[in-house]
Design a protein around this motif. Sequence first.
Motif, short mmCIF file in Angstrom:
data_model
loop_
_atom_site.label_atom_id
_atom_site.label_comp_id
_atom_site.label_asym_id
_atom_site.label_seq_id
_atom_site.Cartn_x
_atom_site.Cartn_y
_atom_site.Cartn_z
N TYR A 33 -12.53 6.22 1.66
CA TYR A 33 -12.92 4.85 1.96
C TYR A 33 -14.16 4.76 2.84
O TYR A 33 -14.84 3.74 2.83
CB TYR A 33 -11.75 4.09 2.59
CG TYR A 33 -11.30 4.64 3.92
CD1 TYR A 33 -11.82 4.16 5.11
CD2 TYR A 33 -10.33 5.64 4.00
CE1 TYR A 33 -11.40 4.66 6.33
CE2 TYR A 33 -9.91 6.14 5.20
CZ TYR A 33 -10.45 5.64 6.37
OH TYR A 33 -10.04 6.14 7.59
N TYR A 72 -3.27 2.30 8.04
CA TYR A 72 -2.17 2.80 7.23
C TYR A 72 -2.02 4.31 7.39
O TYR A 72 -0.92 4.81 7.61
CB TYR A 72 -2.39 2.42 5.76
CG TYR A 72 -1.41 3.07 4.83
CD1 TYR A 72 -0.12 2.55 4.68
CD2 TYR A 72 -1.74 4.21 4.11
CE1 TYR A 72 0.80 3.16 3.83
CE2 TYR A 72 -0.83 4.83 3.27
CZ TYR A 72 0.44 4.29 3.14
OH TYR A 72 1.35 4.90 2.32
N VAL A 84 -3.62 -3.12 -4.63
CA VAL A 84 -2.61 -3.34 -3.59
C VAL A 84 -2.27 -4.82 -3.48
O VAL A 84 -1.11 -5.21 -3.46
CB VAL A 84 -3.11 -2.82 -2.23
CG1 VAL A 84 -2.12 -3.11 -1.12
CG2 VAL A 84 -3.40 -1.33 -2.31
N VAL A 112 -3.54 7.74 2.18
CA VAL A 112 -4.54 7.40 1.18
C VAL A 112 -5.56 8.53 1.12
O VAL A 112 -6.18 8.86 2.14
CB VAL A 112 -5.23 6.06 1.53
CG1 VAL A 112 -6.35 5.77 0.55
CG2 VAL A 112 -4.21 4.93 1.55
N LYS A 161 2.21 1.73 -3.47
CA LYS A 161 1.16 2.24 -4.36
C LYS A 161 0.92 3.72 -4.13
O LYS A 161 0.71 4.48 -5.07
CB LYS A 161 -0.15 1.48 -4.12
CG LYS A 161 -1.29 1.96 -5.01
CD LYS A 161 -2.61 1.38 -4.56
CE LYS A 161 -3.77 1.89 -5.36
NZ LYS A 161 -3.90 3.34 -5.44
N GLN A 162 0.97 4.15 -2.87
CA GLN A 162 0.70 5.55 -2.52
C GLN A 162 1.95 6.42 -2.52
O GLN A 162 1.88 7.59 -2.17
CB GLN A 162 0.06 5.61 -1.13
CG GLN A 162 -1.32 4.99 -1.04
CD GLN A 162 -2.32 5.70 -1.92
OE1 GLN A 162 -2.92 5.09 -2.78
NE2 GLN A 162 -2.51 6.98 -1.71
N PHE A 200 -8.46 -2.11 -3.38
CA PHE A 200 -7.61 -3.09 -2.70
C PHE A 200 -6.97 -4.06 -3.69
O PHE A 200 -5.87 -4.55 -3.45
CB PHE A 200 -8.41 -3.83 -1.64
CG PHE A 200 -7.55 -4.60 -0.68
CD1 PHE A 200 -6.54 -3.99 0.02
CD2 PHE A 200 -7.75 -5.96 -0.48
CE1 PHE A 200 -5.74 -4.69 0.91
CE2 PHE A 200 -6.97 -6.67 0.41
CZ PHE A 200 -5.96 -6.04 1.09
N ILE A 218 -6.97 0.67 5.56
CA ILE A 218 -6.66 2.03 5.09
C ILE A 218 -6.55 2.98 6.27
O ILE A 218 -5.64 3.82 6.33
CB ILE A 218 -7.72 2.50 4.07
CG1 ILE A 218 -7.66 1.62 2.82
CG2 ILE A 218 -7.51 3.96 3.71
CD1 ILE A 218 -8.81 1.84 1.85
N LEU A 235 0.84 -1.20 0.00
CA LEU A 235 0.00 0.00 0.00
C LEU A 235 0.87 1.25 0.00
O LEU A 235 0.59 2.22 -0.71
CB LEU A 235 -0.95 -0.02 1.20
CG LEU A 235 -1.95 1.12 1.33
CD1 LEU A 235 -2.79 1.26 0.07
CD2 LEU A 235 -2.85 0.89 2.54
N LYS A 236 1.96 1.22 0.77
CA LYS A 236 2.89 2.36 0.80
C LYS A 236 3.52 2.58 -0.57
O LYS A 236 3.63 3.71 -1.03
CB LYS A 236 3.98 2.13 1.85
CG LYS A 236 4.98 3.27 1.97
CD LYS A 236 6.02 2.98 3.01
CE LYS A 236 7.30 2.61 2.34
NZ LYS A 236 8.42 2.41 3.24
#
Length: 140
Positions: A82, A118, A97, A78, A72-73, A94, A115, A69-70
């Motif tokens: 959500y 995170y 990810v 984020v 991707k972002q 998701f 999320i 996720l990190k």
Amino acid sequence: MLRTILSVSGKPGLYRLLSQGRNMLIVETLDATKKRIPIYASDKVTSLGDISMYTEEDDVPLSQVLTALKNKQNGAVVDFDYKKASLAELQEFFAQVLPNFDRDRVYANDIKKLIQWYNILINAGVTEFEDASAGDETAE
């Protein structure tokens, strides 16, 4: 790193384990207040290091999901809304990810919680989710 980050049932947010006392843990909130509170043996406490996500093959540790996720972002929080997203929107997000996550066993609330956690971790300055000791073992 995630072994010392705790989720406490019935209490919002995440907590960092500071020390253990007799029949209790001393924790500190990861938000800006850094408030210290006791968590007693009657509270349900889960270490983020013990959590994994269901996939079609094997379960994937939460540390690997958070790292994906990190990536991707690009290390940012984020910005996807959500809280108001539909199940289809959450699953689509998701899938970027963790593409092979089990759509039958990973619920919308699980994705929302991931999320939320995170974002809390990033805002608290926790950006390394993998244990350093795990990396040392694979290097040998």
